[in-house]
Structure formats: structure tokens, C-alpha cells
Design a protein around this motif. Structure first.
Motif, PDB file in Angstrom:
ATOM      1  N   GLY A 122       0.800  -1.228   0.000  1.00 38.29           N
ATOM      2  CA  GLY A 122       0.000   0.000   0.000  1.00 38.29           C
ATOM      3  C   GLY A 122       0.830   1.274   0.000  1.00 38.29           C
ATOM      4  O   GLY A 122       0.265   2.365   0.070  1.00 38.29           O
ATOM      5  N   CYS A 123       2.167   1.158  -0.071  1.00 43.98           N
ATOM      6  CA  CYS A 123       2.971   2.389  -0.131  1.00 43.98           C
ATOM      7  C   CYS A 123       2.770   3.049  -1.489  1.00 43.98           C
ATOM      8  O   CYS A 123       2.674   2.369  -2.503  1.00 43.98           O
ATOM      9  CB  CYS A 123       4.453   2.077   0.066  1.00 43.98           C
ATOM     10  N   HIS A 124       2.745   4.357  -1.498  1.00 39.53           N
ATOM     11  CA  HIS A 124       2.585   5.110  -2.742  1.00 39.53           C
ATOM     12  C   HIS A 124       3.495   6.330  -2.678  1.00 39.53           C
ATOM     13  O   HIS A 124       4.188   6.539  -1.649  1.00 39.53           O
ATOM     14  CB  HIS A 124       1.112   5.504  -2.954  1.00 39.53           C
ATOM     15  N   ILE A 125       3.472   7.123  -3.726  1.00 40.10           N
ATOM     16  CA  ILE A 125       4.384   8.271  -3.796  1.00 40.10           C
ATOM     17  C   ILE A 125       4.210   9.174  -2.570  1.00 40.10           C
ATOM     18  O   ILE A 125       5.186   9.625  -1.961  1.00 40.10           O
ATOM     19  CB  ILE A 125       4.132   9.055  -5.109  1.00 40.10           C
ATOM     20  N   GLY A 126       2.948   9.377  -2.158  1.00 37.45           N
ATOM     21  CA  GLY A 126       2.677  10.255  -1.009  1.00 37.45           C
ATOM     22  C   GLY A 126       3.302   9.712   0.266  1.00 37.45           C
ATOM     23  O   GLY A 126       3.895  10.465   1.056  1.00 37.45           O
ATOM     24  N   SER A 127       3.181   8.388   0.485  1.00 35.44           N
ATOM     25  CA  SER A 127       3.759   7.839   1.733  1.00 35.44           C
ATOM     26  C   SER A 127       5.276   7.963   1.708  1.00 35.44           C
ATOM     27  O   SER A 127       5.904   8.224   2.737  1.00 35.44           O
ATOM     28  CB  SER A 127       3.334   6.389   2.001  1.00 35.44           C
ATOM     29  N   VAL A 128       5.864   7.788   0.517  1.00 33.91           N
ATOM     30  CA  VAL A 128       7.325   7.891   0.433  1.00 33.91           C
ATOM     31  C   VAL A 128       7.758   9.330   0.726  1.00 33.91           C
ATOM     32  O   VAL A 128       8.691   9.566   1.515  1.00 33.91           O
ATOM     33  CB  VAL A 128       7.821   7.439  -0.963  1.00 33.91           C
ATOM     34  N   LEU A 129       7.071  10.311   0.120  1.00 36.64           N
ATOM     35  CA  LEU A 129       7.481  11.707   0.342  1.00 36.64           C
ATOM     36  C   LEU A 129       7.321  12.083   1.814  1.00 36.64           C
ATOM     37  O   LEU A 129       8.168  12.772   2.394  1.00 36.64           O
ATOM     38  CB  LEU A 129       6.685  12.645  -0.570  1.00 36.64           C
ATOM     39  N   ALA A 130       6.245  11.585   2.446  1.00 32.24           N
ATOM     40  CA  ALA A 130       6.034  11.898   3.866  1.00 32.24           C
ATOM     41  C   ALA A 130       7.121  11.272   4.738  1.00 32.24           C
ATOM     42  O   ALA A 130       7.445  11.792   5.810  1.00 32.24           O
ATOM     43  CB  ALA A 130       4.652  11.405   4.298  1.00 32.24           C
ATOM     44  N   ALA A 131       7.680  10.156   4.277  1.00 28.81           N
ATOM     45  CA  ALA A 131       8.702   9.447   5.077  1.00 28.81           C
ATOM     46  C   ALA A 131      10.124   9.870   4.700  1.00 28.81           C
ATOM     47  O   ALA A 131      11.089   9.339   5.242  1.00 28.81           O
ATOM     48  CB  ALA A 131       8.552   7.940   4.874  1.00 28.81           C
ATOM     49  N   THR A 132      10.262  10.813   3.757  1.00 26.08           N
ATOM     50  CA  THR A 132      11.611  11.192   3.280  1.00 26.08           C
ATOM     51  C   THR A 132      12.178  12.334   4.107  1.00 26.08           C
ATOM     52  O   THR A 132      11.541  13.375   4.287  1.00 26.08           O
ATOM     53  CB  THR A 132      11.548  11.608   1.787  1.00 26.08           C
ATOM     54  N   ASP A 133      13.401  12.123   4.596  1.00 28.42           N
ATOM     55  CA  ASP A 133      14.099  13.175   5.325  1.00 28.42           C
ATOM     56  C   ASP A 133      14.674  14.178   4.326  1.00 28.42           C
ATOM     57  O   ASP A 133      14.437  15.370   4.404  1.00 28.42           O
ATOM     58  CB  ASP A 133      15.210  12.509   6.160  1.00 28.42           C
ATOM     59  N   PHE A 134      15.455  13.649   3.357  1.00 26.64           N
ATOM     60  CA  PHE A 134      16.012  14.513   2.325  1.00 26.64           C
ATOM     61  C   PHE A 134      16.375  13.686   1.094  1.00 26.64           C
ATOM     62  O   PHE A 134      16.445  12.449   1.160  1.00 26.64           O
ATOM     63  CB  PHE A 134      17.235  15.301   2.824  1.00 26.64           C
ATOM     64  N   VAL A 135      16.595  14.395  -0.007  1.00 24.94           N
ATOM     65  CA  VAL A 135      17.103  13.760  -1.235  1.00 24.94           C
ATOM     66  C   VAL A 135      18.406  14.442  -1.611  1.00 24.94           C
ATOM     67  O   VAL A 135      18.667  15.569  -1.183  1.00 24.94           O
ATOM     68  CB  VAL A 135      16.092  13.867  -2.409  1.00 24.94           C
ATOM     69  N   MET A 136      19.227  13.768  -2.394  1.00 25.44           N
ATOM     70  CA  MET A 136      20.494  14.346  -2.844  1.00 25.44           C
ATOM     71  C   MET A 136      20.958  13.657  -4.127  1.00 25.44           C
ATOM     72  O   MET A 136      20.506  12.549  -4.433  1.00 25.44           O
ATOM     73  CB  MET A 136      21.554  14.251  -1.742  1.00 25.44           C
ATOM     74  N   PRO A 137      21.861  14.292  -4.882  1.00 23.56           N
ATOM     75  CA  PRO A 137      22.358  13.662  -6.109  1.00 23.56           C
ATOM     76  C   PRO A 137      23.248  12.465  -5.798  1.00 23.56           C
ATOM     77  O   PRO A 137      24.009  12.478  -4.820  1.00 23.56           O
ATOM     78  CB  PRO A 137      23.199  14.769  -6.774  1.00 23.56           C
ATOM     79  N   ALA A 138      23.192  11.465  -6.673  1.00 24.73           N
ATOM     80  CA  ALA A 138      24.045  10.280  -6.523  1.00 24.73           C
ATOM     81  C   ALA A 138      24.505   9.823  -7.899  1.00 24.73           C
ATOM     82  O   ALA A 138      23.749   9.877  -8.874  1.00 24.73           O
ATOM     83  CB  ALA A 138      23.272   9.160  -5.839  1.00 24.73           C
ATOM     84  N   LEU A 139      25.742   9.369  -7.966  1.00 20.28           N
ATOM     85  CA  LEU A 139      26.241   8.662  -9.152  1.00 20.28           C
ATOM     86  C   LEU A 139      26.355   7.208  -8.761  1.00 20.28           C
ATOM     87  O   LEU A 139      27.004   6.886  -7.750  1.00 20.28           O
ATOM     88  CB  LEU A 139      27.609   9.209  -9.564  1.00 20.28           C
ATOM     89  N   GLU A 140      25.696   6.322  -9.506  1.00 17.39           N
ATOM     90  CA  GLU A 140      25.882   4.900  -9.221  1.00 17.39           C
ATOM     91  C   GLU A 140      26.798   4.294 -10.288  1.00 17.39           C
ATOM     92  O   GLU A 140      26.606   4.514 -11.488  1.00 17.39           O
ATOM     93  CB  GLU A 140      24.564   4.110  -9.185  1.00 17.39           C
ATOM     94  N   ILE A 141      27.775   3.521  -9.833  1.00 22.13           N
ATOM     95  CA  ILE A 141      28.655   2.788 -10.747  1.00 22.13           C
ATOM     96  C   ILE A 141      28.211   1.335 -10.685  1.00 22.13           C
ATOM     97  O   ILE A 141      28.274   0.704  -9.619  1.00 22.13           O
ATOM     98  CB  ILE A 141      30.137   2.958 -10.344  1.00 22.13           C
ATOM     99  N   ILE A 142      27.695   0.845 -11.804  1.00 17.27           N
ATOM    100  CA  ILE A 142      27.246  -0.551 -11.847  1.00 17.27           C
ATOM    101  C   ILE A 142      28.296  -1.371 -12.594  1.00 17.27           C
ATOM    102  O   ILE A 142      28.993  -0.845 -13.467  1.00 17.27           O
ATOM    103  CB  ILE A 142      25.855  -0.691 -12.518  1.00 17.27           C
ATOM    104  N   ASP A 143      28.399  -2.628 -12.239  1.00 14.14           N
ATOM    105  CA  ASP A 143      29.435  -3.481 -12.831  1.00 14.14           C
ATOM    106  C   ASP A 143      28.919  -4.917 -12.856  1.00 14.14           C
ATOM    107  O   ASP A 143      29.267  -5.723 -11.988  1.00 14.14           O
ATOM    108  CB  ASP A 143      30.719  -3.367 -11.987  1.00 14.14           C
ATOM    109  N   SER A 144      28.080  -5.196 -13.837  1.00 14.84           N
ATOM    110  CA  SER A 144      27.532  -6.548 -13.946  1.00 14.84           C
ATOM    111  C   SER A 144      28.658  -7.571 -13.964  1.00 14.84           C
ATOM    112  O   SER A 144      29.675  -7.379 -14.632  1.00 14.84           O
ATOM    113  CB  SER A 144      26.720  -6.676 -15.237  1.00 14.84           C
TER     114      SER A 144
END
Ligand code: 0L1
Ligand code: MG
Length: 262
Positions: A122-144
């Protein structure tokens, strides 16, 4: 589940050794075509427990293949979820050692940090935003770990979704006054723009990826605790990197983050 525990343990050991020794391998469904989704997540879980047993800390979670661009790039059709270990974290501006990786690619993401528990279903965008402290930029390096990126979704899940390294930087911003869908994203390699996008590329809203993850964990009786770091998935296609490359990511309102490869 179609695989027995011994096979799951053996495959987890093999895939983790490939990660730690920067060796590639064939996709595991070649040998075990009967492997199902639960087997795939069970292999990933054993890899996580092996790391914990060696003293690693698990510092976060990740959603992968959450944008149409990435799904098309990889020829798959649904998101996948994995975990982040402490040694995956690379300090902002620092160098990633190419000798520790097989054939890395980099992708721009929005990282979330939660301030309260998220528990599906039952989680939705609204529940996630309400539970979010902060957001920030990230670079992910993936290596299959799979040779020439020849894999299927189950093999990718077992391989902890190609998780390898990540870099956090820029500004930590509460989400209240941000529309994450319309934030512009620019990734540059060696001063040239190599990827462009906006937050909405991730399932229409990056918080939707976090909601999917909470709902998937909820099916297993698990929750996302307060204070969890979560990478919401690549906004654009992933870009190949090599020794000597410098990559920077700018996200509107969130600032920038850099990493080097040597
Ligand atoms: O972070 C991700 O989007 C996971 C990607 C898994 C497949 C790949 O290695 O490209
Ligand atoms: Mg990713």
C-alpha cells in the motif's frame, strides 16, 4: 523456489567471488534455467549475509532498471532491487579504482534518505514523500558480473543488481518544496554532456521506485527502517567509463557530485 539451499549458497559464493576478484562469468540461468524470482533474491540475500559475516555494514538499498531508457538499454521490462555495502561508497571527488571492477558503467540517480519507517503493501508516492528526510544527487557505478552484459533479469537480481560503487554529493534537500519529476539532470564525462534527463524518467516519479521497493519488501514481511539511504534508479542510460575519466552530475536544485576513475 526451484533451487535447493546448497545450490543457492554455491551460486552466491561464485557471484560474490566474481565481484571481489573482478572476474566475469556466464549468466547463471544458463546452468540453472529453472531458477525463479525467489531463488534469485535468495542468492542475493546469501551474498548480503556473506558480507555481513565478514564485517561489512549494509548502508542502504537500491532500485535498478527503473527508467524506460535503462529498460530499453538492457532489454528488460521491470525494476529490480538490491543492497549497498559500506565499501561501495566512494567519497565525493575521490577516485574509483578500475582494477577492482570488470566493465563499469555510471548513471545519474536521486538518492533518498528516510526519516520514518516505510512498510508495504500500500505504499505510494505520497507515503514515500512523507517518510523522506532529504534527497540528494548520486552517481551509481554498476558493474555486472556477467560476461559482455549477457544476462536476464533473474541473473541480475542474484548478482545484487550489478551493484558496485556509489558516490553521494551536492545538497541534502527536504522534498516539501521540490517537484522531483521536473528536476533537470545533466551528466558530463570529461567535460562533455553524455546524458540528460529529468526525475520523471524514473517510473513517472522517483518516489514511485521507493514505493515499489517498500511494497516488495512488505510481501516478505520486511520494512524500510527510518534513516535508510535508497538509490531510486538511473534516470538515463548508463554510460561506460575507463581509467582517466572524470564524471560529474548536476541536478537542478540539488547541486552536483563528481567522481574520477583511475
Ligand atoms: O542500477 C541498475 O539499474 C541495475 C542495473 C542492472 C543491469 C546492468 O548491469 O545494467
Ligand atoms: Mg542504478
Amino acid at each position: 523456489m526451484n533451487l535447493d539451499q546448497n545450490t543457492i549458497n554455491k551460486l552466491a559464493e561464485h557471484l560474490e567471488n566474481c565481484e571481489l576478484q573482478a572476474q566475469d562469468t556466464l549468466k547463471i540461468t544458463d546452468e540453472y534455467p529453472q531458477m525463479d524470482w525467489d531463488d534469485a533474491y535468495a542468492i542475493q540475500e546469501v551474498i548480503k549475509q556473506r558480507k555481513i559475516a565478514r564485517g561489512c555494514r549494509i548502508v542502504g538499498l537500491k532500485a535498478g532498471l527503473t527508467s524506460r531508457a535503462k529498460m530499453q538499454q538492457m532489454g528488460v521490462s521491470m525494476p529490480v532491487f538490491g543492497f549497498l555495502a559500506d565499501y561501495f561508497a566512494v567519497p565525493e571527488g575521490d577516485a574509483v579504482k578500475m582494477s577492482e571492477l570488470i566493465h563499469p558503467k555510471i548513471e545519474p540517480e536521486i538518492a533518498f534518505v528516510t526519516k520514518s519507517v516505510l512498510k508495504g503493501p500500500g505504499c505510494h508516492i505520497g507515503s514515500v514523500l512523507a517518510a523522506t528526510d532529504f534527497v540528494m544527487p548520486a552517481l551509481e557505478i554498476i558493474d555486472s558480473r556477467f560476461r559482455d552484459f549477457k544476462f536476464d533479469l533473474k541473473s541480475v537480481i542474484a548478482d545484487n543488481c550489478s551493484s558496485s560503487r556509489f558516490v553521494l554529493g551536492g545538497r541534502m534537500r527536504p522534498v516539501e518544496d521540490l517537484d522531483l519529476r521536473t528536476l533537470g539532470v545533466v551528466m558530463e564525462k570529461n567535460g562533455e554532456i553524455v546524458a540528460l534527463g529529468a526525475g520523471a524518467a524514473v517510473l513517472g516519479h522517483p518516489a514511485a521506485a521507493i514505493a515499489m521497493l517498500a511494497n516488495l519488501l512488505g510481501e516478505r514481511g520486511e520494512e524500510i527502517p527510518a534513516g535508510t539511504l535508497i538509490l531510486s534508479g538511473g534516470i538515463t542510460e548508463a554510460v561506460m567509463v575507463k581509467a582517466g575519466d572524470n564524471v560529474s552530475l548536476r541536478i537542478q536544485e540539488l547541486g552536483s557530485v563528481h567522481v574520477r576513475f583511475n
